[in-house]
Design a protein around this motif. Structure first.
Motif, mmCIF file in Angstrom:
data_model
loop_
_atom_site.group_PDB
_atom_site.id
_atom_site.type_symbol
_atom_site.label_atom_id
_atom_site.label_comp_id
_atom_site.label_asym_id
_atom_site.label_seq_id
_atom_site.Cartn_x
_atom_site.Cartn_y
_atom_site.Cartn_z
ATOM 1 N N ALA A 1 0.455 -20.518 -0.118
ATOM 2 C CA ALA A 1 1.385 -20.558 -0.141
ATOM 3 C C ALA A 1 2.086 -21.452 0.072
ATOM 4 C CB ALA A 1 2.618 -19.228 -0.025
ATOM 5 N N ASP A 2 1.003 -21.747 1.410
ATOM 6 C CA ASP A 2 1.387 -23.399 2.598
ATOM 7 C C ASP A 2 1.239 -24.159 0.987
ATOM 8 O OD1 ASP A 2 2.452 -22.186 4.582
ATOM 9 O OD2 ASP A 2 1.010 -21.789 5.647
ATOM 10 N N HIS B 1 3.604 -24.597 -2.468
ATOM 11 C CA HIS B 1 5.264 -22.776 -2.285
ATOM 12 C C HIS B 1 5.905 -23.969 -3.453
ATOM 13 C CE1 HIS B 1 4.968 -27.334 -0.274
ATOM 14 N NE2 HIS B 1 5.986 -27.431 -0.430
#
Length: 657
Positions: free
Chosen positions: A402-403, A406
Motif C-alpha cells: 500500500a505504501d 497508494h
C-alpha cells in the motif's frame, strides 16, 4: 426375492451373514463361484437336500440332475420355511438364474452379485429391482483407520470415502497401505491415490481395472469425463464436455448405457449423472492424455460450472469444484474477486487455494491490485485460523504494498488494509494505536457509507479480540441499530418471526444479502460481548441465526447456532436444543460439507443427550468422535465434553452413602 448388487469388496457376503442373524427361517448359503453354470442347480439341490430332507426323502429322490433335481428337492420343501442366499450370481446368465429361482417358488431367496451389463434385463426377468450395497459411513471408516494406526481428520476421511466409495475391502486395504507405505499418513496416501502416483497396487485397482479394460473406448472416455467433473452433471453439460474430447452425442449416450449396466453409473434426481465413488479415481486414467486437450477440458468444465452457479445452482460441491478449477487453470481474474468476498472464507475449500493465492502474492510482475487481493485473502485465512505470526507477516506485506502503490487504492482497499492493521494491534493489546488506525481510515471514507459501517465493525471485532468487551459491545449495539434502519426493519419485524417471514419483509426493499450477513455479524458480536461481561443479551444470538440463514452464511450459522443451543440448555429447554441441532445445525453442516463443524455439533448433541438422561447414546456418539484425528484444541474440547457426560451420569445415579 431380493437382488443385492455391489462391486467386489463391497461386503455383500458380510451383509448376508449379518442379515442371517435376523432371518426367521433356516438359512442356506450357497456360493456359485467355484461351479460351472450347469453345475449350480445340481449343487444347490444337493445342499438343500442334505440340510432339509431326511434319509428316506433323499433316497426317494429321482435319478435326475441339474434343474430337474432342484425341482424334485423343492417338492419336499414346499411346506417347509426356508431361506437361500445365492452368492456370485453374476456368473450366471439371466436365463439360468431365472430357471433356478422358478424352481424354488416358495423359498425366500437373496441373490448376491456384482453389477452386470444385462442388469436391467435380469431385473425384468426376475421381477425385482436390484438393490445396490453402499459403503461404510464416516464413523466406521474412522474406526478402521484408527485401528490400523493411521487416524485421519474428518476432511481426509470424507476424501477417502470419495476415493473408495466406502467399500469395506477398499477401505481396509487403504488403511493398511497408509500404515505400511505412507508412514501412517492417510492424507498423504489419499493425495497419492488422487494423483494416481501410488506405487503399490490396491485391491481396488486390481478389481476395477478388469472392468474398465473391458469397456469400449466411448464408454472409457465417458467415464473419464464424469470422473474429471467430480460432481454430477446434467445430460447437456456432459455433451458439452464430451465435444472437447471428440465424443459425439450418440457415442456419449452409448457409453452411458454401458456404464449404467455395469453399475458404474449413478443417476440422481433432476436428471443428473455421476460415477460411483469407488470408480472415479481409476477412471481418470482414461482422460485423453494430450496436455492441450486436458487443459481445454478443464476450461470447459469451469465454464459449465460457472454457468450453473450464476443461474442459481450454488450447490456446495459445484462451487468447490469451480474454485479449484480456477486455481488449476490459473484463472486468477475470476478467482481473486471470489476470494475477496466474505462468502469465500466460509467455505471449507478456501484453504486449498492458498498455493495459488501465494503464487499471485509473490509475483512482483502481477498487477498491484491482484497482489493486494491475494495477500488480503491469505491474511484473512490466517486470521480465521488464529495464526498470529502468519497474519502479522501478511499484514506487513499488505502495508508495504500500500505504501508503494497508494495512488492505486480506493475505498475498498482502505477498509481492507485498516481491518488487518486493527486486528494486528489487537493481538498486541495496543488499543490506542488500534483506534488511531480506525480514525485515520474513517477520514478517507464517505460519511454514512457501507464502507464506514464495515470499518466500524472491524474496529469492534478487534476490540473484542483485545478483550475490550464494553467498548466492543457499545459499537456492536450502535451498528445493529444502524443496519436495522438501513434495512428498514423494526424489532417487531423480527421477534417471533420465522426466517421466511423476515425474508418476505425484506423482499420489498431490494435487500443486499451482504447487509443481512453484516447485521448478523453485529448481533453475534454483541451476544459474545455480553456473554463475556456476564450480562444478558436477549435475543441477539437467535436473531443473528436468522440473518445468517437469510444470507446463506452457513459456517457462521452453525457456529452461532451452537451458542443458541447452549442458551437453551442453560434455560432447561432441552427439547428446543435438540430440535435446533437435529433440524437445522446438523443438516447445514452435512449439506455444506463443513466437516470440522460437523464433529463439533455432534459432540454438542451428545452432551444435550446426556442432559436428557440418554447416557448410553451420548457415550456411543462421543466415543465415535474420538476416533477422528483433530486439532489439539478441538480434541481437548471433545475430551472435556466426554468428561461432562460422565459427570452428568454420576449426578443422575449417585453412589451409596
Amino acid at each position: 426375492m431380493r437382488l443385492i448388487t455391489g462391486f467386489s469388496g463391497a461386503g455383500k457376503t458380510a451383509w448376508a451373514a449379518h442379515s442371517a442373524q435376523h432371518c426367521p427361517e433356516p438359512l442356506t448359503y450357497f456360493d456359485t463361484a467355484a461351479l460351472t453354470a450347469d453345475a449350480v442347480a445340481g449343487g444347490l439341490a444337493r445342499e438343500l437336500a442334505a440340510r432339509y430332507l431326511n434319509a428316506e426323502q433323499r433316497t426317494n429322490l429321482p435319478h435326475a440332475s441339474g434343474i430337474d433335481l432342484l425341482r424334485a428337492v423343492h417338492r419336499h420343501l414346499a411346506a417347509t420355511p426356508a431361506a437361500v442366499v445365492l452368492d456370485n450370481v453374476h456368473r450366471l446368465s439371466a436365463a439360468e438364474l431365472k430357471q433356478i429361482t422358478e424352481a424354488l417358488p416358495t423359498a425366500r431367496l437373496v441373490l448376491l452379485g456384482q453389477p452386470r451389463p444385462d442388469q436391467t434385463i435380469l431385473s425384468a426377468h426376475l421381477g425385482v429391482t436390484a438393490e445396490f450395497l453402499h459403503g461404510w459411513n464416516a464413523d466406521r471408516v474412522a474406526q478402521v483407520l484408527a485401528d490400523a494406526g493411521a487416524p485421519a481428520d474428518a476432511a481426509t476421511i470424507a476424501r477417502l470415502i470419495a476415493l473408495t466409495g466406502g467399500l469395506p475391502l477398499y477401505v481396509r486395504n487403504a488403511a493398511l497401505l497408509a500404515q505400511s507405505h505412507y508412514a501412517h499418513d492417510t492424507a498423504r496416501m489419499c493425495q497419492a491415490l488422487t494423483d494416481r502416483q501410488h506405487t503399490v497396487p490396491t485391491a481396488q485397482d486390481l478389481i476395477l481395472e478388469e472392468i474398465f479394460d473391458g469397456l469400449a473406448p466411448q464408454a472409457q472416455t465417458t467415464a473419464s469425463l464424469l470422473a474429471l467433473a467430480e460432481v454430477p452433471l446434467a445430460e447437456d453439460e456432459l455433451s458439452r464436455l464430451a465435444q472437447d474430447a471428440g465424443l459425439g452425442p450418440k457415442d456419449c449416450a452409448r457409453g452411458l448405457r454401458t456404464l449404467a449396466g455395469l453399475g458404474v453409473l449413478q443417476r440422481l434426481g433432476d436428471g443428473l449423472t455421476t460415477l460411483h465413488d469407488a470408480t472415479r479415481a481409476l477412471a481418470t486414467d482414461y482422460i485423453p492424455y494430450h496436455a492441450d486437450t486436458q487443459h481445454q477440458l478443464n476450461l470447459t468444465l469451469s465454464d459449465i460450472l460457472h454457468d450453473s452457479l450464476i443461474s442459481g445452482s450454488a450447490e456446495p460441491r459445484r462451487l468447490a469444484r469451480w474454485a479449484r478449477l480456477l486455481a488449476r487453470t490459473e484463472r486468477t481474474d475470476q478467482l481473486l474477486p471470489f476470494a475477496s468476498h466474505d462468502y469465500f472464507f466460509g467455505q471449507s475449500f478456501a484453504v486449498d487455494l492458498k498455493p495459488t493465492l501465494q503464487m499471485v502474492a509473490d509475483d512482483h510482475a502481477a498487477r498491484p491490485i491482484d497482489r493486494f487481493d491475494a495477500l488480503n485473502a491469505l491474511a484473512t485465512l490466517a486470521l480465521d485460523a488464529d495464526d498470529a505470526a502468519a497474519h502479522k507477516q501478511l499484514t506487513g506485506e499488505l502495508t508495504a504494498l500500500a505504501d508503494t502503490h497508494h495512488e492505486d487504492w480506493g475505498i475498498r482497499e482502505t477498509v481492507v488494509l485498516a481491518g488487518h492493521q486493527m486486528h494486528q494491534y489487537a493481538y498486541d493489546r495496543d488499543t490506542k494505536t488500534l483506534n488511531a488506525a480506525y480514525l485515520a481510515a474513517r477520514a478517507a471514507l464517505p460519511k454514512n457509507s457501507a464502507a464506514r459501517r464495515i470499518l466500524r465493525y472491524n474496529q469492534a471485532k478487534s476490540l473484542y479480540q483485545a478483550e475490550r468487551y464494553i467498548q466492543a459491545d457499545t459499537i456492536a449495539l450502535n451498528l445493529v441499530e444502524t443496519y436495522m434502519a438501513h434495512l428498514r426493519l423494526e424489532a417487531d419485524d423480527i421477534v417471533g418471526a420465522s426466517v421466511e417471514q423476515v425474508a418476505a419483509r425484506l423482499s420489498d426493499a431490494d435487500t443486499d444479502l451482504d447487509d443481512c450477513k453484516r447485521l448478523a455479524d453485529c448481533l453475534a458480536l454483541r451476544a459474545r460481548c455480553r456473554r463475556q461481561l456476564d450480562q444478558p443479551f436477549g435475543l441477539a444470538a437467535l436473531h443473528a441465526l436468522k440473518f445468517y440463514q437469510l444470507a446463506q452464511a452457513w459456517r457462521h450459522f452453525v457456529i452461532i447456532g451452537q451458542d443458541v443451543v447452549d442458551d437453551f440448555v442453560e434455560l432447561g429447554d432441552l427439547h428446543q436444543a435438540m430440535e435446533l441441532l437435529d433440524g437445522a445445525l446438523l443438516p447445514a453442516a452435512q449439506r455444506q460439507a463443513l466437516a470440522d463443524l460437523l464433529l463439533a455439533v455432534r459432540a454438542q448433541r451428545a452432551v444435550v443427550l446426556a442432559h436428557t438422561g440418554d447416557f448410553a447414546t451420548a457415550r456411543t456418539e462421543i466415543d465415535s468422535l474420538l476416533r477422528y484425528q483433530m486439532p489439539p484444541r478441538q480434541a481437548q474440547e471433545i475430551s472435556n465434553q466426554r468428561n461432562l457426560i460422565e459427570q452428568l451420569a454420576r449426578l443422575e445415579r449417585p453412589g451409596p452413602r
